[in-house]
Scaffold this active site. Structure first.
Site, PDB file in Angstrom:
ATOM      1  N   ASN A  18     -13.569 -21.889 -71.942  1.00 49.42           N
ATOM      2  CA  ASN A  18     -13.982 -20.502 -71.791  1.00 49.42           C
ATOM      3  C   ASN A  18     -13.604 -20.022 -70.388  1.00 49.42           C
ATOM      4  OD1 ASN A  18     -16.170 -18.519 -70.706  1.00 49.42           O
ATOM      5  ND2 ASN A  18     -16.351 -18.335 -72.934  1.00 49.42           N
ATOM      6  N   ASN A  54     -17.562 -22.320 -62.802  1.00 53.71           N
ATOM      7  CA  ASN A  54     -17.735 -23.717 -62.394  1.00 53.71           C
ATOM      8  C   ASN A  54     -17.019 -24.034 -61.090  1.00 53.71           C
ATOM      9  OD1 ASN A  54     -19.270 -24.197 -64.673  1.00 53.71           O
ATOM     10  ND2 ASN A  54     -17.595 -25.103 -65.845  1.00 53.71           N
ATOM     11  N   ARG A  96     -14.077 -20.203 -64.337  1.00 52.46           N
ATOM     12  CA  ARG A  96     -14.118 -19.557 -63.022  1.00 52.46           C
ATOM     13  C   ARG A  96     -15.474 -19.753 -62.350  1.00 52.46           C
ATOM     14  NH1 ARG A  96      -9.557 -16.839 -62.259  1.00 52.46           N
ATOM     15  NH2 ARG A  96      -8.338 -16.201 -64.086  1.00 52.46           N
ATOM     16  N   SER A 151     -14.456 -26.963 -69.983  1.00 56.49           N
ATOM     17  CA  SER A 151     -14.718 -25.730 -70.710  1.00 56.49           C
ATOM     18  C   SER A 151     -13.396 -25.111 -71.119  1.00 56.49           C
ATOM     19  CB  SER A 151     -15.509 -24.736 -69.848  1.00 56.49           C
ATOM     20  OG  SER A 151     -15.705 -23.518 -70.553  1.00 56.49           O
ATOM     21  N   LYS A 157      -5.081 -41.888 -68.677  1.00 57.94           N
ATOM     22  CA  LYS A 157      -5.811 -43.102 -69.051  1.00 57.94           C
ATOM     23  C   LYS A 157      -5.026 -43.936 -70.062  1.00 57.94           C
ATOM     24  CE  LYS A 157     -10.101 -40.450 -68.630  1.00 57.94           C
ATOM     25  NZ  LYS A 157      -9.570 -39.112 -68.922  1.00 57.94           N
ATOM     26  N   TYR A 176      -6.211 -37.936 -75.758  1.00 58.78           N
ATOM     27  CA  TYR A 176      -6.470 -36.508 -75.978  1.00 58.78           C
ATOM     28  C   TYR A 176      -5.313 -35.802 -76.677  1.00 58.78           C
ATOM     29  CZ  TYR A 176     -10.035 -37.454 -72.390  1.00 58.78           C
ATOM     30  OH  TYR A 176     -11.067 -37.980 -71.661  1.00 58.78           O
TER      31      TYR A 176
END
Length: 297
Positions: free
Chosen positions: A273, A280, A278, A271, A84, A55
């Site tokens: 966003n 989730n 918040r 996310s 990972k 990433y």
């Protein structure tokens, strides 16, 4: 680790929060956004943070974690951090140095979980996706069992509290489980898993071996035009999912996440966003406060 966040016990005795925050973002997203959203995620209540060498954001993620430790929001032991091992480091002699490189970027002493990212070896080197002059990916030949032995050494050295795998099928898991001299079983197998790809057979197998299934892409597959038909259905627009969301006065995303938790799957919610982050995490907190009431799905 803070007991108010629901957790699952792993086969090595450690505990993993059942809801995690995924940090992957497409290359066009500025890397410093990873630091911002991980801070937001921790402030919102996430305690399970998932990243990877691939990433290219571990420096930013580590900075976010350490800043929330420094300001007193959390302690290190409250955070469950996953990294990972990338495919170019699968040779046994490269495994520990790859983890140490991640730890250096993170500026942490250990990771809570270290996974073999894919059961595929690529040519070692600086390129994440090495290719020949014809543009074809250059693979490497590595014994997965030998790579697993190197992962076990990382655990014994205290660099990783738990070790597991990602994107493995049943045959590849059995290869590790049946390895002569196995010291530690994989604690989990992280795979793409959502209502359009429910992985029911793999989930049953993992449960039978006391291996936790962790769902990435839980809100639908990454819709990159290279590998996904852009005319294919979008999970969060699915009429059944939307009908359930309306019935339970929740968002389609929360229904998709709750679906996994009710199956005994640890789920990663990704996310960038703030409002969705918040939203989730509230499901996890409410599960613990009000008890695990099953949705009729």
């Amino acid at each position: 680790m803070d007991p108010k966040y629901p957790r699952v016990e792993l086969n090595d005795g450690h505990f993993m929060p059942v809801l995690g925050f995924g940090t992957y973002a497409p290359p066009e997203v500025p890397r410093n956004r990873a630091m911002e959203v991980v801070k937001l995620a921790i402030e919102a209540g996430f305690r399970h943070i998932d990243s990877a060498h691939l990433y290219n954001n571990e420096e930013q993620v580590g900075l976010a974690i350490r800043s929330k430790i420094a300001d007193g929001s959390v302690k290190r032991e409250d955070i469950f951090y996953t990294s990972k091992l990338w495919c170019t480091f699968l040779r046994p002699e490269l495994v520990q140095s790859a983890l140490e490189s991640s730890l250096k970027k993170l500026q942490l002493d250990y990771v809570d979980l270290y996974l073999i990212h894919f059961p595929v070896a690529l040519k070692p080197g600086e390129d994440l996706m090495p290719k020949d002059e014809n543009g074809k990916v250059i693979f490497d030949t590595v014994d997965l069992c030998a790579a697993w032995e190197a992962m076990e050494k990382c655990k014994e050295a205290g660099l990783a509290k738990s070790i597991g795998v990602s994107n493995f099928n049943r045959r590849q898991l059995e290869m590790i489980l049946n390895k002569p001299g196995l010291k530690y079983k994989p604690v989990c197998n992280q795979v793409e898993c959502h209502p359009y790809l429910n992985q029911s057979k793999l989930l049953d197998f993992c449960k039978s071996k006391d291996i936790v299934l962790v769902a990435h892409s839980a809100l639908g597959t990454q819709r990159h035009e290279i590998w996904v038909d852009q005319n294919s259905p979008v999970l969060l627009e699915d009429p059944v999912l939307c009908a359930l969301a309306k019935k339970h006065k929740r968002s389609p995303a929360l229904i998709a996440l709750r679906y996994q938790l009710q199956r005994g799957v640890v789920v990663l919610a990704k996310s960038y966003n703030e409002q969705r982050i918040r939203e989730n995490v509230q499901m996890e907190i409410q599960m613990n406060i009000f008890g695990f009431q099953y949705f009729d799905i």
